[in-house]
Design a protein around this motif. Structure first.
Motif, PDB file in Angstrom:
ATOM      1  N   THR A  43       0.834  -1.201   0.000  1.00 25.37           N
ATOM      2  CA  THR A  43       0.000   0.000   0.000  1.00 25.37           C
ATOM      3  C   THR A  43       0.868   1.251   0.000  1.00 25.37           C
ATOM      4  O   THR A  43       0.594   2.207  -0.736  1.00 25.37           O
ATOM      5  N   ALA A  44       1.929   1.255   0.787  1.00 27.43           N
ATOM      6  CA  ALA A  44       2.836   2.413   0.825  1.00 27.43           C
ATOM      7  C   ALA A  44       3.506   2.622  -0.521  1.00 27.43           C
ATOM      8  O   ALA A  44       3.616   3.758  -1.000  1.00 27.43           O
ATOM      9  N   ILE A  45       3.936   1.559  -1.155  1.00 20.75           N
ATOM     10  CA  ILE A  45       4.544   1.676  -2.482  1.00 20.75           C
ATOM     11  C   ILE A  45       3.507   2.184  -3.471  1.00 20.75           C
ATOM     12  O   ILE A  45       3.799   3.043  -4.313  1.00 20.75           O
ATOM     13  N   GLY A  46       2.276   1.676  -3.361  1.00 18.12           N
ATOM     14  CA  GLY A  46       1.204   2.065  -4.271  1.00 18.12           C
ATOM     15  C   GLY A  46       0.834   3.530  -4.196  1.00 18.12           C
ATOM     16  O   GLY A  46       0.194   4.059  -5.107  1.00 18.12           O
ATOM     17  N   ARG A  47       1.240   4.200  -3.161  1.00 18.06           N
ATOM     18  CA  ARG A  47       0.954   5.635  -3.061  1.00 18.06           C
ATOM     19  C   ARG A  47       1.804   6.468  -4.018  1.00 18.06           C
ATOM     20  O   ARG A  47       1.423   7.582  -4.371  1.00 18.06           O
ATOM     21  N   THR A  48       2.958   5.967  -4.401  1.00 14.33           N
ATOM     22  CA  THR A  48       3.855   6.737  -5.264  1.00 14.33           C
ATOM     23  C   THR A  48       4.196   6.028  -6.563  1.00 14.33           C
ATOM     24  O   THR A  48       4.786   6.633  -7.450  1.00 14.33           O
ATOM     25  N   ALA A  49       3.862   4.774  -6.682  1.00 13.33           N
ATOM     26  CA  ALA A  49       4.147   3.995  -7.894  1.00 13.33           C
ATOM     27  C   ALA A  49       3.069   2.926  -8.025  1.00 13.33           C
ATOM     28  O   ALA A  49       2.154   2.865  -7.209  1.00 13.33           O
ATOM     29  N   ALA A  50       3.213   2.104  -9.039  1.00 17.39           N
ATOM     30  CA  ALA A  50       2.255   1.013  -9.218  1.00 17.39           C
ATOM     31  C   ALA A  50       2.354   0.058  -8.035  1.00 17.39           C
ATOM     32  O   ALA A  50       3.456  -0.334  -7.641  1.00 17.39           O
ATOM     33  N   LYS A  51       1.213  -0.275  -7.467  1.00 17.80           N
ATOM     34  CA  LYS A  51       1.195  -1.182  -6.317  1.00 17.80           C
ATOM     35  C   LYS A  51       1.652  -2.563  -6.775  1.00 17.80           C
ATOM     36  O   LYS A  51       1.128  -3.114  -7.744  1.00 17.80           O
ATOM     37  N   PRO A  52       2.637  -3.129  -6.106  1.00 22.02           N
ATOM     38  CA  PRO A  52       3.113  -4.457  -6.494  1.00 22.02           C
ATOM     39  C   PRO A  52       2.027  -5.513  -6.293  1.00 22.02           C
ATOM     40  O   PRO A  52       1.216  -5.410  -5.375  1.00 22.02           O
ATOM     41  N   VAL A  53       2.044  -6.511  -7.137  1.00 24.63           N
ATOM     42  CA  VAL A  53       1.088  -7.619  -7.021  1.00 24.63           C
ATOM     43  C   VAL A  53       1.855  -8.903  -6.737  1.00 24.63           C
ATOM     44  O   VAL A  53       3.042  -9.016  -7.035  1.00 24.63           O
ATOM     45  N   GLY A  54       1.182  -9.845  -6.169  1.00 16.96           N
ATOM     46  CA  GLY A  54       1.781 -11.148  -5.912  1.00 16.96           C
ATOM     47  C   GLY A  54       2.617 -11.228  -4.650  1.00 16.96           C
ATOM     48  O   GLY A  54       3.264 -12.240  -4.398  1.00 16.96           O
ATOM     49  N   LEU A  55       2.608 -10.176  -3.844  1.00 19.00           N
ATOM     50  CA  LEU A  55       3.411 -10.199  -2.624  1.00 19.00           C
ATOM     51  C   LEU A  55       2.806 -11.100  -1.556  1.00 19.00           C
ATOM     52  O   LEU A  55       3.491 -11.467  -0.600  1.00 19.00           O
ATOM     53  N   ASP A  56       1.559 -11.475  -1.722  1.00 18.27           N
ATOM     54  CA  ASP A  56       0.906 -12.366  -0.760  1.00 18.27           C
ATOM     55  C   ASP A  56       1.676 -13.679  -0.614  1.00 18.27           C
ATOM     56  O   ASP A  56       1.620 -14.325   0.431  1.00 18.27           O
ATOM     57  N   ALA A  57       2.395 -14.043  -1.657  1.00 22.32           N
ATOM     58  CA  ALA A  57       3.163 -15.292  -1.624  1.00 22.32           C
ATOM     59  C   ALA A  57       4.284 -15.247  -0.592  1.00 22.32           C
ATOM     60  O   ALA A  57       4.838 -16.286  -0.233  1.00 22.32           O
ATOM     61  N   LEU A  58       4.624 -14.063  -0.107  1.00 21.50           N
ATOM     62  CA  LEU A  58       5.695 -13.936   0.890  1.00 21.50           C
ATOM     63  C   LEU A  58       5.197 -14.203   2.311  1.00 21.50           C
ATOM     64  O   LEU A  58       6.017 -14.374   3.209  1.00 21.50           O
ATOM     65  N   ALA A  59       3.905 -14.228   2.530  1.00 21.21           N
ATOM     66  CA  ALA A  59       3.360 -14.360   3.874  1.00 21.21           C
ATOM     67  C   ALA A  59       3.459 -15.760   4.475  1.00 21.21           C
ATOM     68  O   ALA A  59       3.768 -15.890   5.654  1.00 21.21           O
ATOM     69  N   PRO A  60       3.204 -16.836   3.733  1.00 22.98           N
ATOM     70  CA  PRO A  60       3.239 -18.163   4.347  1.00 22.98           C
ATOM     71  C   PRO A  60       4.615 -18.477   4.942  1.00 22.98           C
ATOM     72  O   PRO A  60       5.641 -18.017   4.455  1.00 22.98           O
ATOM     73  N   CYS A  61       4.599 -19.269   5.995  1.00 19.38           N
ATOM     74  CA  CYS A  61       5.855 -19.656   6.630  1.00 19.38           C
ATOM     75  C   CYS A  61       5.761 -21.122   7.036  1.00 19.38           C
ATOM     76  O   CYS A  61       4.683 -21.688   7.108  1.00 19.38           O
ATOM     77  N   ALA A  62       6.892 -21.709   7.300  1.00 15.11           N
ATOM     78  CA  ALA A  62       6.948 -23.111   7.684  1.00 15.11           C
ATOM     79  C   ALA A  62       7.963 -23.285   8.801  1.00 15.11           C
ATOM     80  O   ALA A  62       8.838 -22.443   8.995  1.00 15.11           O
ATOM     81  N   LEU A  63       7.857 -24.376   9.479  1.00 13.19           N
ATOM     82  CA  LEU A  63       8.764 -24.687  10.570  1.00 13.19           C
ATOM     83  C   LEU A  63       9.939 -25.488  10.024  1.00 13.19           C
ATOM     84  O   LEU A  63       9.750 -26.479   9.321  1.00 13.19           O
ATOM     85  N   ALA A  64      11.144 -25.043  10.305  1.00  7.94           N
ATOM     86  CA  ALA A  64      12.341 -25.771   9.894  1.00  7.94           C
ATOM     87  C   ALA A  64      13.021 -26.333  11.121  1.00  7.94           C
ATOM     88  O   ALA A  64      12.987 -25.748  12.200  1.00  7.94           O
ATOM     89  N   ASP A  65      13.625 -27.466  10.976  1.00  2.52           N
ATOM     90  CA  ASP A  65      14.331 -28.093  12.109  1.00  2.52           C
ATOM     91  C   ASP A  65      15.582 -27.346  12.476  1.00  2.52           C
ATOM     92  O   ASP A  65      16.292 -26.784  11.775  1.00  2.52           O
TER      93      ASP A  65
END
Length: 65
Positions: A43-65
């Protein structure tokens, strides 16, 4: 900062919950927080440039040993 809570929670929860405990109690809430953070950044980027898409893919996380 985001990793302090999950690490502490894992260390103190040995033997708690069922098979979905880690997902429900730790990874799910962490993913929600990450999603909100990424959305605020987009949203902050979208205020001054094109809002990036596909960033939702960065949210998931997993447990590593």
């Amino acid at each position: 900062m985001l990793l302090v809570f999950p690490e502490r929670r894992l260390a103190t929860s040995a033997g708690e919950g069922g098979p979905a405990f880690v997902q429900n109690a730790i990874l799910g809430p962490l993913e929600d927080k990450r999603f909100a953070t990424v959305n605020r950044i987009a949203t902050a980027i979208g205020r001054t440039a094109a809002k990036p898409v596909g960033l939702d893919a960065l949210a998931p996380c997993a447990l590593a040993d």
